[in-house]
Design a protein around this motif. Structure first.
Motif, PDB file in Angstrom:
ATOM      1  N   ASN A  68      -6.155 -16.830 -13.525  1.00 31.20           N
ATOM      2  CA  ASN A  68      -6.217 -16.402 -12.132  1.00 31.20           C
ATOM      3  C   ASN A  68      -4.824 -15.941 -11.688  1.00 31.20           C
ATOM      4  O   ASN A  68      -3.945 -16.751 -11.438  1.00 31.20           O
ATOM      5  N   LYS A  69      -4.626 -14.626 -11.598  1.00 30.81           N
ATOM      6  CA  LYS A  69      -3.305 -14.087 -11.268  1.00 30.81           C
ATOM      7  C   LYS A  69      -2.834 -14.442  -9.864  1.00 30.81           C
ATOM      8  O   LYS A  69      -1.643 -14.366  -9.564  1.00 30.81           O
ATOM      9  N   SER A  70      -3.756 -14.825  -9.000  1.00 32.47           N
ATOM     10  CA  SER A  70      -3.350 -15.181  -7.641  1.00 32.47           C
ATOM     11  C   SER A  70      -2.438 -16.401  -7.633  1.00 32.47           C
ATOM     12  O   SER A  70      -1.659 -16.608  -6.698  1.00 32.47           O
ATOM     13  N   THR A  71      -2.507 -17.215  -8.698  1.00 38.04           N
ATOM     14  CA  THR A  71      -1.643 -18.392  -8.755  1.00 38.04           C
ATOM     15  C   THR A  71      -0.175 -18.000  -8.898  1.00 38.04           C
ATOM     16  O   THR A  71       0.711 -18.763  -8.528  1.00 38.04           O
ATOM     17  N   LEU A  72       0.104 -16.797  -9.412  1.00 39.39           N
ATOM     18  CA  LEU A  72       1.487 -16.353  -9.547  1.00 39.39           C
ATOM     19  C   LEU A  72       2.132 -16.165  -8.181  1.00 39.39           C
ATOM     20  O   LEU A  72       3.326 -16.389  -8.012  1.00 39.39           O
ATOM     21  N   VAL A  73       1.343 -15.737  -7.220  1.00 37.78           N
ATOM     22  CA  VAL A  73       1.866 -15.557  -5.867  1.00 37.78           C
ATOM     23  C   VAL A  73       2.142 -16.911  -5.225  1.00 37.78           C
ATOM     24  O   VAL A  73       3.104 -17.086  -4.485  1.00 37.78           O
ATOM     25  N   GLU A  74       1.303 -17.894  -5.536  1.00 40.35           N
ATOM     26  CA  GLU A  74       1.473 -19.233  -4.958  1.00 40.35           C
ATOM     27  C   GLU A  74       2.592 -20.012  -5.626  1.00 40.35           C
ATOM     28  O   GLU A  74       3.192 -20.902  -5.014  1.00 40.35           O
ATOM     29  N   TYR A  75       2.872 -19.701  -6.891  1.00 36.91           N
ATOM     30  CA  TYR A  75       3.885 -20.447  -7.633  1.00 36.91           C
ATOM     31  C   TYR A  75       5.263 -20.205  -7.026  1.00 36.91           C
ATOM     32  O   TYR A  75       5.631 -19.074  -6.727  1.00 36.91           O
ATOM     33  N   ASN A  76       6.027 -21.268  -6.867  1.00 36.32           N
ATOM     34  CA  ASN A  76       7.318 -21.161  -6.187  1.00 36.32           C
ATOM     35  C   ASN A  76       8.442 -21.652  -7.095  1.00 36.32           C
ATOM     36  O   ASN A  76       8.551 -22.837  -7.387  1.00 36.32           O
ATOM     37  N   HIS A  77       9.297 -20.719  -7.551  1.00 37.65           N
ATOM     38  CA  HIS A  77      10.425 -21.082  -8.397  1.00 37.65           C
ATOM     39  C   HIS A  77      11.458 -21.942  -7.669  1.00 37.65           C
ATOM     40  O   HIS A  77      12.300 -22.560  -8.313  1.00 37.65           O
ATOM     41  N   MET A  78      11.415 -21.946  -6.362  1.00 34.85           N
ATOM     42  CA  MET A  78      12.434 -22.642  -5.575  1.00 34.85           C
ATOM     43  C   MET A  78      11.900 -23.928  -4.955  1.00 34.85           C
ATOM     44  O   MET A  78      12.449 -24.432  -3.975  1.00 34.85           O
ATOM     45  N   ASN A  79      10.843 -24.469  -5.519  1.00 30.20           N
ATOM     46  CA  ASN A  79      10.247 -25.695  -4.996  1.00 30.20           C
ATOM     47  C   ASN A  79      10.973 -26.893  -5.593  1.00 30.20           C
ATOM     48  O   ASN A  79      10.644 -27.362  -6.678  1.00 30.20           O
ATOM     49  N   PHE A  80      11.977 -27.392  -4.879  1.00 32.26           N
ATOM     50  CA  PHE A  80      12.796 -28.477  -5.384  1.00 32.26           C
ATOM     51  C   PHE A  80      12.335 -29.812  -4.835  1.00 32.26           C
ATOM     52  O   PHE A  80      11.777 -29.899  -3.743  1.00 32.26           O
ATOM     53  N   ALA A  81      12.637 -30.862  -5.590  1.00 32.87           N
ATOM     54  CA  ALA A  81      12.374 -32.213  -5.094  1.00 32.87           C
ATOM     55  C   ALA A  81      13.367 -32.522  -3.979  1.00 32.87           C
ATOM     56  O   ALA A  81      14.437 -31.922  -3.901  1.00 32.87           O
ATOM     57  N   GLY A  82      13.030 -33.455  -3.133  1.00 34.59           N
ATOM     58  CA  GLY A  82      13.914 -33.803  -2.027  1.00 34.59           C
ATOM     59  C   GLY A  82      13.798 -35.275  -1.698  1.00 34.59           C
ATOM     60  O   GLY A  82      13.318 -36.081  -2.496  1.00 34.59           O
ATOM     61  N   ASP A  83      14.268 -35.626  -0.522  1.00 38.47           N
ATOM     62  CA  ASP A  83      14.197 -37.018  -0.093  1.00 38.47           C
ATOM     63  C   ASP A  83      12.744 -37.428   0.145  1.00 38.47           C
ATOM     64  O   ASP A  83      11.864 -36.595   0.372  1.00 38.47           O
ATOM     65  N   ALA A  84      12.518 -38.725   0.087  1.00 39.83           N
ATOM     66  CA  ALA A  84      11.176 -39.247   0.324  1.00 39.83           C
ATOM     67  C   ALA A  84      10.719 -38.904   1.729  1.00 39.83           C
ATOM     68  O   ALA A  84      11.514 -38.852   2.679  1.00 39.83           O
ATOM     69  N   VAL A  85       9.437 -38.630   1.870  1.00 39.24           N
ATOM     70  CA  VAL A  85       8.865 -38.252   3.162  1.00 39.24           C
ATOM     71  C   VAL A  85       7.990 -39.386   3.680  1.00 39.24           C
ATOM     72  O   VAL A  85       7.192 -39.952   2.935  1.00 39.24           O
ATOM     73  N   SER A  86       8.160 -39.716   4.954  1.00 36.38           N
ATOM     74  CA  SER A  86       7.328 -40.750   5.569  1.00 36.38           C
ATOM     75  C   SER A  86       6.325 -40.093   6.507  1.00 36.38           C
ATOM     76  O   SER A  86       6.604 -39.060   7.108  1.00 36.38           O
ATOM     77  N   THR A  87       5.151 -40.673   6.601  1.00 31.52           N
ATOM     78  CA  THR A  87       4.104 -40.151   7.475  1.00 31.52           C
ATOM     79  C   THR A  87       3.710 -41.221   8.488  1.00 31.52           C
ATOM     80  O   THR A  87       3.878 -42.420   8.250  1.00 31.52           O
ATOM     81  N   GLN A  88       3.175 -40.762   9.617  1.00 33.16           N
ATOM     82  CA  GLN A  88       2.830 -41.679  10.704  1.00 33.16           C
ATOM     83  C   GLN A  88       1.392 -42.164  10.629  1.00 33.16           C
ATOM     84  O   GLN A  88       1.073 -43.241  11.113  1.00 33.16           O
ATOM     85  N   THR A  89       0.540 -41.351  10.017  1.00 30.48           N
ATOM     86  CA  THR A  89      -0.885 -41.709   9.975  1.00 30.48           C
ATOM     87  C   THR A  89      -1.442 -41.503   8.571  1.00 30.48           C
ATOM     88  O   THR A  89      -0.839 -40.815   7.738  1.00 30.48           O
ATOM     89  N   GLU A  90      -2.604 -42.102   8.325  1.00 29.83           N
ATOM     90  CA  GLU A  90      -3.260 -41.922   7.037  1.00 29.83           C
ATOM     91  C   GLU A  90      -3.684 -40.469   6.850  1.00 29.83           C
ATOM     92  O   GLU A  90      -3.687 -39.957   5.730  1.00 29.83           O
ATOM     93  N   GLU A  91      -4.029 -39.802   7.958  1.00 27.59           N
ATOM     94  CA  GLU A  91      -4.435 -38.396   7.877  1.00 27.59           C
ATOM     95  C   GLU A  91      -3.274 -37.530   7.399  1.00 27.59           C
ATOM     96  O   GLU A  91      -3.447 -36.630   6.559  1.00 27.59           O
ATOM     97  N   GLU A  92      -2.072 -37.790   7.923  1.00 28.42           N
ATOM     98  CA  GLU A  92      -0.899 -37.032   7.495  1.00 28.42           C
ATOM     99  C   GLU A  92      -0.598 -37.291   6.024  1.00 28.42           C
ATOM    100  O   GLU A  92      -0.249 -36.364   5.276  1.00 28.42           O
ATOM    101  N   ALA A  93      -0.729 -38.545   5.622  1.00 23.89           N
ATOM    102  CA  ALA A  93      -0.476 -38.891   4.227  1.00 23.89           C
ATOM    103  C   ALA A  93      -1.462 -38.190   3.301  1.00 23.89           C
ATOM    104  O   ALA A  93      -1.089 -37.679   2.243  1.00 23.89           O
TER     105      ALA A  93
END
Length: 253
Positions: free
Chosen positions: A93-118
């Motif tokens: 599926n070539k559309s995945t090439l558009v979605e793929y991000n070479h600059m998607n780096f790991a970062g600090d841990a993310v906290s969420t306020q609700t189960e829906e956000e998580a």
């Protein structure tokens, strides 16, 4: 090929990874597993394949890493994967090439306020992982332009050519804890070999190469690797310059 160098999931999935012709560059704001940042989508040529040097470096890193794990020659492994026959019924599926991000780096841990956000965050992470897995496991000829495949092989040839001498430099500049656990640092050492080969053999400007190497470390390595790789390469550039200055100039008779 000897090792002076923990497997990372995305690279293990890949027979591929990854100078520029005409490119289409798009910038979008997306949510990622670390934060909402402005990401640059991969450069794609008119045939719908990756055509950026970043893609070539990812692919070269993937092949070098796999070759180290297998104890095989990276150039032969590259040729084998590029020329491998597709499995019957396989579709990409070539559309995945558009979605793929070479600059998607790991970062600090993310906290969420609700189960829906998580749950929403988890779905984003799962989607990104699925896209990455599909792209990195696809046959290289479906993902990368001919230009990028040629550039990747050129990088791998340079890595092999400079391997023995660069092992000696890495032994000088790498931190002791990396050398004490080389089997757990194969990926980091491969990034160093790739960058050193680009600088010393291919003649790419060291500023570009170091930035690219640090980005690869941010993307595929853990912890302090980006900072350490940056320091190792800056020391290598100094050693490389001093070595060239010290060489006697051959006088043409």
């Amino acid at each position: 090929m000897g090792l002076l160098v923990s497997p990372r999931t995305s690279l293990l999935l890949s027979p591929a990874l990854a100078v520029v012709a005409e490119t289409i560059e798009k910038a979008v704001v997306t949510s990622s597993s670390s934060s909402s940042t402005k990401d640059v989508l991969p450069k794609i040529d008119k045939s719908g394949r990756f055509c950026s040097p970043r893609a070539a470096r990812e692919l070269a890193l993937s092949i070098a890493y796999a070759a180290c794990l297998e104890g095989s020659d990276p150039i032969r492994l590259f040729d084998k994967r590029v020329n491998a026959k597709r499995e019957p019924g396989y579709e990409f599926n070539k559309s995945t090439l558009v979605e793929y991000n070479h600059m998607n780096f790991a970062g600090d841990a993310v906290s969420t306020q609700t189960e829906e956000e998580a749950e929403e965050m988890l779905q984003i992470v799962e989607r990104e992982s699925a896209v990455e897995a599909e792209v990195l496991s696809a046959p290289p000829k479906l993902v990368y332009s001919k230009l990028i495949l040629r550039l990747t092989k050129k990088m791998l040839v340079a890595v092999v050519e400079g391997w023995d001498s660069h092992v000696l430099v890495i032994d000088k500049v790498a931190p002791i804890n990396w050398k004490d656990e080389p089997a757990g640092r194969i990926l980091e050492f491969c990034i160093l070999h790739l960058a050193m080969a680009e600088i010393a053999i291919l003649g790419t400007r060291h500023q570009i190469v170091i930035n690219e190497a640090v980005d690869l470390a941010k993307r595929f390595c853990d912890g302090t690797a980006p900072r350490i790789i940056n320091g190792c390469l800056r020391t290598f550039v100094k050693i490389h310059r001093e070595s060239n200055v010290a060489k006697p100039v051959e006088v043409q008779q």
